[in-house]
Scaffold this motif. Sequence first.
Motif, PDB file in Angstrom:
ATOM      1  N   LEU A 185       0.825  -1.205   0.000  1.00  0.00           N
ATOM      2  CA  LEU A 185       0.000   0.000   0.000  1.00  0.00           C
ATOM      3  C   LEU A 185       0.865   1.263   0.000  1.00  0.00           C
ATOM      4  O   LEU A 185       0.515   2.253  -0.640  1.00  0.00           O
ATOM      5  N   SER A 186       1.974   1.226   0.704  1.00  0.00           N
ATOM      6  CA  SER A 186       2.887   2.358   0.726  1.00  0.00           C
ATOM      7  C   SER A 186       3.427   2.648  -0.673  1.00  0.00           C
ATOM      8  O   SER A 186       3.504   3.795  -1.100  1.00  0.00           O
ATOM      9  N   ALA A 187       3.774   1.598  -1.392  1.00  0.00           N
ATOM     10  CA  ALA A 187       4.278   1.757  -2.764  1.00  0.00           C
ATOM     11  C   ALA A 187       3.222   2.390  -3.661  1.00  0.00           C
ATOM     12  O   ALA A 187       3.538   3.217  -4.516  1.00  0.00           O
ATOM     13  N   ALA A 188       1.968   2.012  -3.451  1.00  0.00           N
ATOM     14  CA  ALA A 188       0.881   2.572  -4.259  1.00  0.00           C
ATOM     15  C   ALA A 188       0.744   4.072  -4.040  1.00  0.00           C
ATOM     16  O   ALA A 188       0.274   4.790  -4.914  1.00  0.00           O
ATOM     17  N   LEU A 189       1.178   4.551  -2.892  1.00  0.00           N
ATOM     18  CA  LEU A 189       1.119   5.983  -2.597  1.00  0.00           C
ATOM     19  C   LEU A 189       2.352   6.715  -3.124  1.00  0.00           C
ATOM     20  O   LEU A 189       2.421   7.923  -3.082  1.00  0.00           O
ATOM     21  N   GLY A 190       3.321   5.961  -3.624  1.00  0.00           N
ATOM     22  CA  GLY A 190       4.521   6.590  -4.159  1.00  0.00           C
ATOM     23  C   GLY A 190       5.724   6.493  -3.241  1.00  0.00           C
ATOM     24  O   GLY A 190       6.727   7.162  -3.451  1.00  0.00           O
ATOM     25  N   TYR A 191       5.625   5.654  -2.222  1.00  0.00           N
ATOM     26  CA  TYR A 191       6.732   5.450  -1.295  1.00  0.00           C
ATOM     27  C   TYR A 191       7.110   3.972  -1.302  1.00  0.00           C
ATOM     28  O   TYR A 191       6.773   3.230  -0.385  1.00  0.00           O
ATOM     29  N   PRO A 192       7.810   3.527  -2.357  1.00  0.00           N
ATOM     30  CA  PRO A 192       8.147   2.099  -2.447  1.00  0.00           C
ATOM     31  C   PRO A 192       9.091   1.677  -1.328  1.00  0.00           C
ATOM     32  O   PRO A 192      10.023   2.402  -0.975  1.00  0.00           O
ATOM     33  N   VAL A 193       8.819   0.509  -0.775  1.00  0.00           N
ATOM     34  CA  VAL A 193       9.635  -0.047   0.302  1.00  0.00           C
ATOM     35  C   VAL A 193       9.464  -1.563   0.260  1.00  0.00           C
ATOM     36  O   VAL A 193       8.381  -2.057  -0.037  1.00  0.00           O
ATOM     37  N   SER A 194      10.529  -2.266   0.536  1.00  0.00           N
ATOM     38  CA  SER A 194      10.433  -3.719   0.558  1.00  0.00           C
ATOM     39  C   SER A 194       9.691  -4.170   1.811  1.00  0.00           C
ATOM     40  O   SER A 194       9.615  -3.443   2.803  1.00  0.00           O
ATOM     41  N   ALA A 195       9.168  -5.376   1.760  1.00  0.00           N
ATOM     42  CA  ALA A 195       8.468  -5.929   2.923  1.00  0.00           C
ATOM     43  C   ALA A 195       9.415  -6.044   4.112  1.00  0.00           C
ATOM     44  O   ALA A 195       9.020  -5.798   5.256  1.00  0.00           O
ATOM     45  N   GLY A 196      10.665  -6.389   3.855  1.00  0.00           N
ATOM     46  CA  GLY A 196      11.644  -6.515   4.931  1.00  0.00           C
ATOM     47  C   GLY A 196      11.934  -5.201   5.620  1.00  0.00           C
ATOM     48  O   GLY A 196      11.997  -5.133   6.859  1.00  0.00           O
ATOM     49  N   VAL A 197      12.111  -4.159   4.828  1.00  0.00           N
ATOM     50  CA  VAL A 197      12.364  -2.831   5.410  1.00  0.00           C
ATOM     51  C   VAL A 197      11.117  -2.347   6.155  1.00  0.00           C
ATOM     52  O   VAL A 197      11.213  -1.807   7.258  1.00  0.00           O
ATOM     53  N   MET A 198       9.957  -2.570   5.569  1.00  0.00           N
ATOM     54  CA  MET A 198       8.720  -2.173   6.246  1.00  0.00           C
ATOM     55  C   MET A 198       8.589  -2.910   7.579  1.00  0.00           C
ATOM     56  O   MET A 198       8.174  -2.325   8.577  1.00  0.00           O
ATOM     57  N   ALA A 199       8.955  -4.185   7.612  1.00  0.00           N
ATOM     58  CA  ALA A 199       8.874  -4.953   8.854  1.00  0.00           C
ATOM     59  C   ALA A 199       9.767  -4.342   9.927  1.00  0.00           C
ATOM     60  O   ALA A 199       9.353  -4.225  11.088  1.00  0.00           O
ATOM     61  N   LYS A 200      10.963  -3.932   9.552  1.00  0.00           N
ATOM     62  CA  LYS A 200      11.877  -3.299  10.524  1.00  0.00           C
ATOM     63  C   LYS A 200      11.295  -1.976  11.027  1.00  0.00           C
ATOM     64  O   LYS A 200      11.341  -1.679  12.216  1.00  0.00           O
ATOM     65  N   ARG A 201      10.762  -1.184  10.107  1.00  0.00           N
ATOM     66  CA  ARG A 201      10.167   0.102  10.500  1.00  0.00           C
ATOM     67  C   ARG A 201       8.963  -0.119  11.404  1.00  0.00           C
ATOM     68  O   ARG A 201       8.809   0.539  12.429  1.00  0.00           O
ATOM     69  N   LEU A 202       8.101  -1.045  10.994  1.00  0.00           N
ATOM     70  CA  LEU A 202       6.890  -1.314  11.761  1.00  0.00           C
ATOM     71  C   LEU A 202       7.237  -1.835  13.148  1.00  0.00           C
ATOM     72  O   LEU A 202       6.623  -1.429  14.140  1.00  0.00           O
ATOM     73  N   GLU A 203       8.228  -2.696  13.237  1.00  0.00           N
ATOM     74  CA  GLU A 203       8.645  -3.226  14.538  1.00  0.00           C
ATOM     75  C   GLU A 203       9.083  -2.094  15.465  1.00  0.00           C
ATOM     76  O   GLU A 203       8.717  -2.058  16.644  1.00  0.00           O
ATOM     77  N   ALA A 204       9.841  -1.153  14.932  1.00  0.00           N
ATOM     78  CA  ALA A 204      10.305  -0.012  15.741  1.00  0.00           C
ATOM     79  C   ALA A 204       9.136   0.863  16.177  1.00  0.00           C
ATOM     80  O   ALA A 204       9.065   1.292  17.333  1.00  0.00           O
ATOM     81  N   VAL A 205       8.210   1.112  15.266  1.00  0.00           N
ATOM     82  CA  VAL A 205       7.050   1.954  15.584  1.00  0.00           C
ATOM     83  C   VAL A 205       6.170   1.272  16.638  1.00  0.00           C
ATOM     84  O   VAL A 205       5.722   1.907  17.596  1.00  0.00           O
ATOM     85  N   LEU A 206       5.928  -0.019  16.458  1.00  0.00           N
ATOM     86  CA  LEU A 206       5.070  -0.738  17.393  1.00  0.00           C
ATOM     87  C   LEU A 206       5.699  -0.862  18.784  1.00  0.00           C
ATOM     88  O   LEU A 206       4.976  -1.014  19.776  1.00  0.00           O
ATOM     89  N   ALA A 207       7.020  -0.781  18.854  1.00  0.00           N
ATOM     90  CA  ALA A 207       7.711  -0.894  20.143  1.00  0.00           C
ATOM     91  C   ALA A 207       7.567   0.378  20.977  1.00  0.00           C
ATOM     92  O   ALA A 207       7.768   0.352  22.188  1.00  0.00           O
TER      93      ALA A 207
END
Length: 154
Positions: A25-47
């Motif tokens: 969904l992020s890529a569809a908005l124009g911010y492409p990111v791999s699932a792996g990078v998104m997982a790292k970002r999401l993990e940090a945000v959720l923490a």
Amino acid sequence: MSHIRDGAVTVRTASLEDAPRLAELSAALGYPVSAGVMAKRLEAVLARSSGVVLLAELATGLVIGWIHGLEQELLESDRRCEIVGLVVDAEYRGKGIGRRLVLETEEWARARGLGQMAVRSNVVRLESHPFYERLGYRRVKTQHAYRKALPATA
């Protein structure tokens, strides 16, 4: 065009397993990111306890939108919640999904004692400006955004 019945969409908190779909969904908005990078970002945000990531999910389990709200403690103004990301799958836009995600984030902010919401919308995203205005947000300023890459330290 997909139709959504009343009650067919659930809003829930994101989990790490949602990272691949959030990346799509992020890529569809124009911010492409791999699932792996998104997982790292999401993990940090959720923490952290200072933010929330909410998802809109169909009964089939398909995530059709997400929002990221962040509590901000600023010197120049009272604490507030800023919507720092909002994406709805193009197929489901105009069906109240974004509105519902924003309202749920506002409830999250209220529960934390925050009295104000903020959002920044790129000037080229013309469809988002009336969306936020319909939800009671008003434009308070126009600004330039600057970024600078920091070199890695040795």
